[in-house]
Scaffold this active site. Structure first.
Site, PDB file in Angstrom:
ATOM      1  N   GLU A   4      18.770 -12.173 178.067  1.00 41.81           N
ATOM      2  CA  GLU A   4      17.647 -11.465 178.663  1.00 41.81           C
ATOM      3  C   GLU A   4      16.702 -12.447 179.355  1.00 41.81           C
ATOM      4  O   GLU A   4      16.288 -13.444 178.762  1.00 41.81           O
ATOM      5  CB  GLU A   4      16.859 -10.709 177.590  1.00 41.81           C
ATOM      6  CG  GLU A   4      17.683  -9.705 176.806  1.00 41.81           C
ATOM      7  CD  GLU A   4      16.938  -9.155 175.599  1.00 41.81           C
ATOM      8  OE1 GLU A   4      17.305  -8.068 175.144  1.00 41.81           O
ATOM      9  OE2 GLU A   4      16.003  -9.826 175.099  1.00 41.81           O
ATOM     10  N   CYS A   5      16.372 -12.178 180.595  1.00 36.27           N
ATOM     11  CA  CYS A   5      15.365 -12.920 181.357  1.00 36.27           C
ATOM     12  C   CYS A   5      15.626 -14.426 181.280  1.00 36.27           C
ATOM     13  O   CYS A   5      16.561 -14.925 181.888  1.00 36.27           O
ATOM     14  CB  CYS A   5      13.965 -12.557 180.871  1.00 36.27           C
ATOM     15  SG  CYS A   5      12.672 -12.959 182.075  1.00 36.27           S
ATOM     16  N   GLY A   6      14.821 -15.192 180.527  1.00 37.32           N
ATOM     17  CA  GLY A   6      15.051 -16.631 180.419  1.00 37.32           C
ATOM     18  C   GLY A   6      16.433 -16.970 179.925  1.00 37.32           C
ATOM     19  O   GLY A   6      17.009 -17.993 180.309  1.00 37.32           O
ATOM     20  N   SER A  15      20.593  -9.887 182.293  1.00 39.55           N
ATOM     21  CA  SER A  15      19.709  -9.428 183.360  1.00 39.55           C
ATOM     22  C   SER A  15      18.327 -10.009 183.133  1.00 39.55           C
ATOM     23  O   SER A  15      18.082 -10.709 182.141  1.00 39.55           O
ATOM     24  CB  SER A  15      19.616  -7.893 183.378  1.00 39.55           C
ATOM     25  OG  SER A  15      18.862  -7.433 182.275  1.00 39.55           O
TER      26      SER A  15
END
EC number: 6.3.5.11
Length: 431
Positions: free
Chosen positions: A318-320, A412
């Site tokens: 997720e993200c990072g 994502s």
């Protein structure tokens, strides 16, 4: 009966977080078990709450979570606590779509009264009109009291006190402005600095609050019947081996996400910054965090990066975490740092732009909800969103936000909440 309340404000920047932390610490110092909550998807405020209360803060979110799940969480974590305190999000009535997911909506839903924090630095009797509007705007909302912030003289406070009395809201006191209790500005809106002594700041805030606010009256005004929690029988844990990245670079995790993952098997933690050996695991979970602040160390840990390239199990990022799985990350100076090279994406801190909001992700017949909050952008993205995947915002508008799905990776920019949806997560990951 126990004291339960939601601390809110007419707008961001009124000081509700500082007041929340001060109240939490003041009650904790009295030897009371206080349970903090945060309205909305915020990660940083719960970290501060946990430090202030000595008890882990829990997110409550009526957009990402079904109503039954919100009720269950509130009852579960309120059970055993002497006092429950929810910090609101943004302004009292600000939600994902009008009031959806707002502090006011949550307050009415849980039958928890509001303590309003008003920045009255440049306001006198006009506070009466503001308070009247907030009191009557939304049916069922109870504003039990008001704290006037940034008020430096008793004379100024007397005018505000009269304004509150004329509206029928109890004035609980005022707080003069004090630089020593201000929380430092956040990196990207979401950073706790290792150099800042937050414990001292919170203690100073509690000392300041106790001089000017009637905490005992606050507790008396907000007593309500406690929700009843019925503990469900524990389910036998699965046999999956789950490894979760957790260190200074990766730490944006919902407690309930960890709880449901623990139902699937055993959990261990590892550090992409420091560990040179990848744990033996069937599922790797890379949550969001601050990889952009630790790029030299992440790139230098080539042993772990190389092992990731040969990993055959499932990965959720997720993200990072997604940024780390990409080919590279460019920092603010333009320096490029190679990453795991599991996804054909290159992210960058140059040309920063805020991407923010709730998201709905439909992956075939499974719906996952979450939110997006980042300033980094794709410098290069040759991967396409997997077939059968749609991303919508809170207004049901289709977005072009990529979600990368392969046989073993789901990644994502989104931070997913799956604390109520372990079946959906299993189906999407194929485990």
């Amino acid at each position: 009966m126990k004291s339960q309340f939601l601390i809110a404000a007419p707008h961001s920047g009124a000081g509700k977080t500082t007041v929340t932390l001060a109240v939490l610490r003041s009650l904790q110092r009295k030897g009371l078990r206080v349970q903090p909550f945060k309205c909305g998807p915020d990660y940083l405020d719960p970290k501060h709450h946990t430090l202030a209360a000595g008890n882990e803060s829990i997110n409550l979110d009526r957009y990402m979570m079904p109503d039954a799940h919100v009720r269950e969480l509130y009852a579960k974590y309120t059970d055993g606590a002497a006092i429950s305190i929810i910090e609101g999000v943004m302004g009292l009535f600000d939600g994902a779509n009008k009031m959806q997911g707002s502090s006011a909506e949550l307050s009415v839903f849980l039958d928890v009264p509001v303590i309003l924090v008003v920045n009255a630095k440049a306001m006198a009797y006009s506070a009466a009109a503001l308070l009247y509007g907030y009191k009557h705007f939304y049916a069922g909302l109870t504003i039990a009291g008001v704290i006037f912030n940034f008020v430096n003289t008793p004379t100024h406070y007397r005018i505000l006190q009269e304004a509150a009395a004329d509206v029928g809201i109890t004035a609980l006191g005022y707080l003069p402005e004090q630089e020593q209790i201000k929380i430092p500005s956040r990196h990207l809106g979401l950073h706790i600095s290792a150099e800042t002594d937050y414990n001292s700041i919170i203690n100073n805030a509690a000392d300041h609050l106790e001089k000017y606010i009637n905490v005992d009256e606050l507790l008396e005004l907000t007593k309500r019947a406690a929700p009843v929690y019925t503990r469900s029988p524990a389910s036998p844990a699965g046999d999956l081996r789950i490894a979760i990245a957790q260190d200074e670079a990766f730490n944006f995790v919902y407690k309930e996400n960890i709880n449901v993952l623990s139902q699937l098997g055993s959990i261990q933690y590892f550090s992409p910054l420091k560990d040179t050996v990848l744990p033996a695991a069937d599922l790797l979970y890379f949550p969001g965090g601050y990889p952009e602040l630790h790029l030299p160390a992440l790139a230098a840990n080539t042993s772990l990066l190389q092992q990731l390239q040969h990993y055959k199990g499932k990965i959720l990022a997720e993200c990072g975490g997604m940024m780390y799985l990409g080919t590279a990350i460019t920092d603010e100076s333009g320096t490029i740092f190679p990453m795991a090279n599991l996804l054909p994406v290159h992210t960058s801190m140059l040309q920063k732009k805020l991407s923010l909001g709730y998201r709905q992700v439909f992956i075939d017949d499974v719906l996952l909800k979450g939110h997006e909050f980042h300033y980094s952008q794709y410098e290069k993205n040759t991967a396409l969103t997997g077939s059968g995947i749609r991303v919508l915002n809170a207004r049901d508008e289709v977005l072009a936000t990529p979600v990368f799905k392969t046989d073993n990776i789901l990644a994502s920019y989104l931070h997913f909440y799956f604390g109520d949806n372990v079946k959906g997560l299993k189906k999407v990951l194929g485990i």
